[in-house]
Design an enzyme around this catalytic site. Structure first.
Site, PDB file in Angstrom:
ATOM      1  N   MET A 318       0.828  -1.202   0.000  1.00  7.90           N
ATOM      2  CA  MET A 318       0.000   0.000   0.000  1.00  7.90           C
ATOM      3  C   MET A 318       0.864   1.254   0.000  1.00  7.90           C
ATOM      4  O   MET A 318       0.568   2.240  -0.693  1.00  7.90           O
ATOM      5  CB  MET A 318      -0.935   0.003   1.207  1.00  7.90           C
ATOM      6  CG  MET A 318      -1.934   1.159   1.197  1.00  7.90           C
ATOM      7  SD  MET A 318      -3.032   1.175   2.640  1.00  7.90           S
ATOM      8  CE  MET A 318      -4.093  -0.220   2.279  1.00  7.90           C
ATOM      9  N   TRP A 321       2.360   1.620  -3.361  1.00  2.28           N
ATOM     10  CA  TRP A 321       1.331   1.996  -4.322  1.00  2.28           C
ATOM     11  C   TRP A 321       1.154   3.512  -4.377  1.00  2.28           C
ATOM     12  O   TRP A 321       0.965   4.090  -5.450  1.00  2.28           O
ATOM     13  CB  TRP A 321      -0.004   1.333  -3.956  1.00  2.28           C
ATOM     14  CG  TRP A 321      -1.159   1.899  -4.723  1.00  2.28           C
ATOM     15  CD1 TRP A 321      -1.438   1.718  -6.054  1.00  2.28           C
ATOM     16  CD2 TRP A 321      -2.176   2.779  -4.232  1.00  2.28           C
ATOM     17  NE1 TRP A 321      -2.577   2.422  -6.411  1.00  2.28           N
ATOM     18  CE2 TRP A 321      -3.044   3.079  -5.312  1.00  2.28           C
ATOM     19  CE3 TRP A 321      -2.447   3.335  -2.977  1.00  2.28           C
ATOM     20  CZ2 TRP A 321      -4.147   3.912  -5.179  1.00  2.28           C
ATOM     21  CZ3 TRP A 321      -3.558   4.154  -2.845  1.00  2.28           C
ATOM     22  CH2 TRP A 321      -4.387   4.435  -3.935  1.00  2.28           C
ATOM     23  N   HIS A 322       1.249   4.182  -3.235  1.00  2.00           N
ATOM     24  CA  HIS A 322       1.127   5.637  -3.227  1.00  2.00           C
ATOM     25  C   HIS A 322       2.317   6.289  -3.930  1.00  2.00           C
ATOM     26  O   HIS A 322       2.187   7.391  -4.473  1.00  2.00           O
ATOM     27  CB  HIS A 322       1.040   6.151  -1.787  1.00  2.00           C
ATOM     28  CG  HIS A 322      -0.311   5.954  -1.169  1.00  2.00           C
ATOM     29  ND1 HIS A 322      -0.570   4.930  -0.281  1.00  2.00           N
ATOM     30  CD2 HIS A 322      -1.483   6.621  -1.326  1.00  2.00           C
ATOM     31  CE1 HIS A 322      -1.840   4.999   0.096  1.00  2.00           C
ATOM     32  NE2 HIS A 322      -2.423   6.003  -0.521  1.00  2.00           N
ATOM     33  N   GLY A 323       3.444   5.636  -3.927  1.00  2.00           N
ATOM     34  CA  GLY A 323       4.636   6.184  -4.578  1.00  2.00           C
ATOM     35  C   GLY A 323       5.894   5.603  -3.962  1.00  2.00           C
ATOM     36  O   GLY A 323       5.850   5.010  -2.883  1.00  2.00           O
TER      37      GLY A 323
END
Length: 389
Positions: A318, A321-323
């Site tokens: 997660m 996934w944001h960066g």
């Protein structure tokens, strides 16, 4: 070319009102015209990306890529259900998103990105997993494109599931049912305006924009933490209300995304209330599959350790996934640690009965503690603490 970023301007809502008027009239008659709906989806997809032609081209290439992958894997799965085919399909499906996330460090890759690539990627990955599990036997291209290009949720979710979406598409609501959907949709849209364009705007302008937050003193960072947490909720929840509301007008019951998250009693409760479509997606397709695979293959004997590793993998993914920036990774690790520690405390409390859940004082204190644990995680997420590392 005029930009029509979803829910970002009054112009967008005026366009939606005009285009969906025939949909609403037909819905109140218990009817649906798929051809008209498809034309609206194509037009809106074009307008959303038209201001940046490179994004439109990237989006078209992406959906063709994913369609070929899904249809190809479906054919291979029908012949032989091997793990190798599945993992290759997953890697190839994730590849565009991975390259776009990598563009923060390799700027030349940014040309591959487009608005909403993360959420559209989740849709295709979920379909591949459902094919692997035997839940999807066929995927008509028309249904695939309707699902992927469903414009109300294309930019930032909520993340729907293909089989649930298809069920809504296959069943035309009765006139009575549609009246309920219409009321629900309009209520959501007006609530979205309250959240995003009134409360969120005021917080951003007068709280986040205050000169008191400019320094890196303890008090300014603390004020920023509360302000950013409130703004993040009202802005994103407002957007989600818009997306759910417009979906309802189209006869599609897109899942909820928020359920009073700041009233959560613990970190588990929080992730059952915050960005629920994303949280449940990670829970079902990363955590649960990791635990199932680990138990099935007997990687470890200790089921609690397997769960802890699964939680860590879940939140690390997660975070990435944001960066690929450090504060996103730390954000993921922070939530993994908080989740694991609470899980251990919960098991310990079942034996020692120190923390009585039915006690109103305990309940209130739980909410206050959870609120601050969560707000500090958003402070990390915001990048405001980057000066520390």
């Amino acid at each position: 070319m005029i930009s029509f970023i979803p829910y970002a301007s009054f112009r967008f809502f005026c366009l939606i009102a005009v285009l969906l008027l025939p949909v609403i009239i037909l819905g109140l008659m218990g009817k649906r015209n798929l051809l008209y709906n498809d034309c609206v989806a194509i037009l809106m997809t074009f307008l959303i990306f038209a201001a940046q032609p490179a994004q439109l081209i990237s989006f078209l290439i992406f959906i063709i890529w994913e369609a070929v992958l899904i249809r190809g894997y479906l054919a291979l799965r029908a012949r032989k259900n091997t793990g190798l085919y599945f993992y290759i399909a997953i890697v190839l499906s994730v590849l565009p998103l991975f390259l776009v996330k990598l563009s923060a460090d390799v700027t030349s890759l940014s040309v591959l990105g487009f608005l909403g690539i993360s959420y559209v990627s989740f849709k295709s990955i979920q379909m591949i997993i459902d094919i692997r599990d035997g839940l999807l036997k066929e995927v008509p291209l028309s249904q695939f494109f309707r699902f992927i290009t469903f414009f109300p949720t294309i930019s930032s979710g909520p993340i729907d599931r293909y089989r649930r979406f298809k069920s809504d598409m296959d069943q035309i609501p009765s006139a009575l049912t549609y009246r309920t959907l219409l009321y629900h949709g309009l209520n959501k849209i007006f609530l979205g305006f309250l959240y995003k364009y009134i409360i969120g705007y005021l917080i951003h302008k007068y709280w986040m924009g205050s000169p008191l937050l400019d320094s890196n003193t303890f008090s300014s960072i603390l004020l920023y933490m509360y302000g950013y947490s409130m703004y993040l909720f009202f802005d994103f929840a407002g957007y989600s209300h818009f997306a759910i509301g417009v979906s309802s007008l189209m006869g599609i019951q897109t899942p909820e995304n928020f359920n009073k998250p700041f009233l959560s009693r613990n970190i588990k409760d929080f992730w059952n209330r915050w960005h629920m479509s994303l949280s449940f997606w990670f829970r079902d397709f990363i955590y649960m599959r990791f635990v199932y695979t680990a138990v099935k293959n007997k990687w470890l004997k200790n089921r609690y350790l397997i769960s802890d590793i699964g939680i860590t993998v879940n939140f690390l993914v997660m975070g990435f996934w944001h960066g690929f920036m450090l504060h996103y990774i730390i954000y993921g690790i922070y939530h993994a640690i908080a989740f694991i520690l609470f899980d251990k405390f919960e098991r310990w409390n079942k034996t020692h009965h120190l923390w009585a859940k039915d006690n109103p004082w305990v309940h209130g204190l739980s909410i206050v503690i959870t609120f601050h644990v969560v707000c500090f995680s958003f402070l990390i997420f915001s990048g405001r603490l980057n000066f520390l590392w």
